[in-house]
Design a protein around this motif. Structure first.
Motif, PDB file in Angstrom:
ATOM      1  N   CYS A  53       4.225  -1.863  13.097  1.00 39.78           N
ATOM      2  CA  CYS A  53       5.580  -1.883  13.625  1.00 39.78           C
ATOM      3  C   CYS A  53       5.583  -2.455  15.045  1.00 39.78           C
ATOM      4  CB  CYS A  53       6.142  -0.466  13.635  1.00 39.78           C
ATOM      5  SG  CYS A  53       7.779  -0.334  14.346  1.00 39.78           S
ATOM      6  N   CYS A  55       8.835  -2.887  16.544  1.00 36.57           N
ATOM      7  CA  CYS A  55      10.127  -2.478  17.109  1.00 36.57           C
ATOM      8  C   CYS A  55      10.182  -0.989  17.466  1.00 36.57           C
ATOM      9  CB  CYS A  55      11.251  -2.812  16.131  1.00 36.57           C
ATOM     10  SG  CYS A  55      11.275  -1.786  14.642  1.00 36.57           S
ATOM     11  N   ARG A  56       9.214  -0.217  17.008  1.00 37.68           N
ATOM     12  CA  ARG A  56       9.105   1.231  17.231  1.00 37.68           C
ATOM     13  C   ARG A  56      10.215   2.031  16.549  1.00 37.68           C
ATOM     14  NH1 ARG A  56       4.960   2.361  20.999  1.00 37.68           N
ATOM     15  NH2 ARG A  56       5.624   4.511  20.970  1.00 37.68           N
ATOM     16  N   ARG A  57      10.916   1.446  15.566  1.00 37.12           N
ATOM     17  CA  ARG A  57      11.949   2.164  14.817  1.00 37.12           C
ATOM     18  C   ARG A  57      11.393   2.829  13.564  1.00 37.12           C
ATOM     19  NH1 ARG A  57      16.035  -2.765  14.519  1.00 37.12           N
ATOM     20  NH2 ARG A  57      16.082  -3.219  16.727  1.00 37.12           N
ATOM     21  N   SER A  58      10.182   2.511  13.203  1.00 36.14           N
ATOM     22  CA  SER A  58       9.598   2.976  11.954  1.00 36.14           C
ATOM     23  C   SER A  58       9.412   4.489  11.944  1.00 36.14           C
ATOM     24  CB  SER A  58       8.235   2.302  11.739  1.00 36.14           C
ATOM     25  OG  SER A  58       7.607   2.829  10.594  1.00 36.14           O
ATOM     26  N   GLY A  59       9.724   5.087  10.813  1.00 36.05           N
ATOM     27  CA  GLY A  59       9.453   6.504  10.607  1.00 36.05           C
ATOM     28  C   GLY A  59       7.986   6.749  10.304  1.00 36.05           C
ATOM     29  N   TYR A  61       5.537   5.047  12.088  1.00 39.64           N
ATOM     30  CA  TYR A  61       4.856   4.384  13.201  1.00 39.64           C
ATOM     31  C   TYR A  61       3.421   4.890  13.315  1.00 39.64           C
ATOM     32  CZ  TYR A  61       4.118   2.331  17.741  1.00 39.64           C
ATOM     33  OH  TYR A  61       3.621   1.579  18.764  1.00 39.64           O
ATOM     34  N   CYS A  64       4.723  -0.321   9.755  1.00 43.99           N
ATOM     35  CA  CYS A  64       6.089  -0.790   9.537  1.00 43.99           C
ATOM     36  C   CYS A  64       6.656  -0.199   8.245  1.00 43.99           C
ATOM     37  CB  CYS A  64       6.099  -2.318   9.454  1.00 43.99           C
ATOM     38  SG  CYS A  64       7.731  -3.014   9.157  1.00 43.99           S
ATOM     39  N   THR A  66       9.976  -1.285   7.482  1.00 44.00           N
ATOM     40  CA  THR A  66      11.095  -2.246   7.425  1.00 44.00           C
ATOM     41  C   THR A  66      12.360  -1.738   8.116  1.00 44.00           C
ATOM     42  OG1 THR A  66      11.966  -1.624   5.239  1.00 44.00           O
ATOM     43  CG2 THR A  66      10.204  -3.276   5.280  1.00 44.00           C
ATOM     44  N   SER A  67      12.243  -0.778   9.012  1.00 48.40           N
ATOM     45  CA  SER A  67      13.407  -0.295   9.762  1.00 48.40           C
ATOM     46  C   SER A  67      13.981  -1.368  10.681  1.00 48.40           C
ATOM     47  CB  SER A  67      13.028   0.919  10.605  1.00 48.40           C
ATOM     48  OG  SER A  67      12.729   2.019   9.784  1.00 48.40           O
ATOM     49  N   HIS A  68      13.229  -2.424  10.952  1.00 47.49           N
ATOM     50  CA  HIS A  68      13.701  -3.505  11.816  1.00 47.49           C
ATOM     51  C   HIS A  68      14.769  -4.351  11.141  1.00 47.49           C
ATOM     52  CE1 HIS A  68      10.433  -5.179   9.373  1.00 47.49           C
ATOM     53  NE2 HIS A  68      11.142  -6.295   9.375  1.00 47.49           N
ATOM     54  N   ARG A  70      18.155  -5.458   9.564  1.00 51.52           N
ATOM     55  CA  ARG A  70      19.552  -5.048   9.722  1.00 51.52           C
ATOM     56  C   ARG A  70      20.161  -4.868   8.343  1.00 51.52           C
ATOM     57  NH1 ARG A  70      21.639  -9.075  14.496  1.00 51.52           N
ATOM     58  NH2 ARG A  70      20.307  -8.182  16.085  1.00 51.52           N
TER      59      ARG A  70
END
Length: 74
Positions: A53, A55-59, A61, A64, A66-68, A70
């Motif tokens: 990851c 973007c650091r949005r991943s659950g 982390y 990745c 795919t939380s990046h 949109r």
């Protein structure tokens, strides 16, 4: 430069890993890999390709999930 980290003879040389940066997405690393996180934890993956990851949005982390991406409402 000299030393074991620069030895290209093949004897005891570390295996080269390919790292691919995906614009707007994860960092792809040919595995298996060992990742040291910013808090010092060591996370291992034996997969042949690992998505890290960026973007650091991943659950999940540092991996990745795919939380990046949109999501578009329809």
């Amino acid at each position: 430069m000299s030393g074991p980290e620069n030895d290209t003879s093949g004897a005891g040389a570390p295996e080269t890993r390919r790292v691919t940066i995906v614009p707007g997405g994860p960092i792809l690393v040919e595995g298996p890999v060992e990742v040291v996180t910013d808090d010092g934890n060591v996370v291992r993956s034996d997969r042949f390709l690992v998505a890290l990851c960026a973007c650091r949005r991943s659950g999940r982390y540092p991996f990745c999930d795919t939380s990046h991406r949109r999501r578009v409402r329809s």
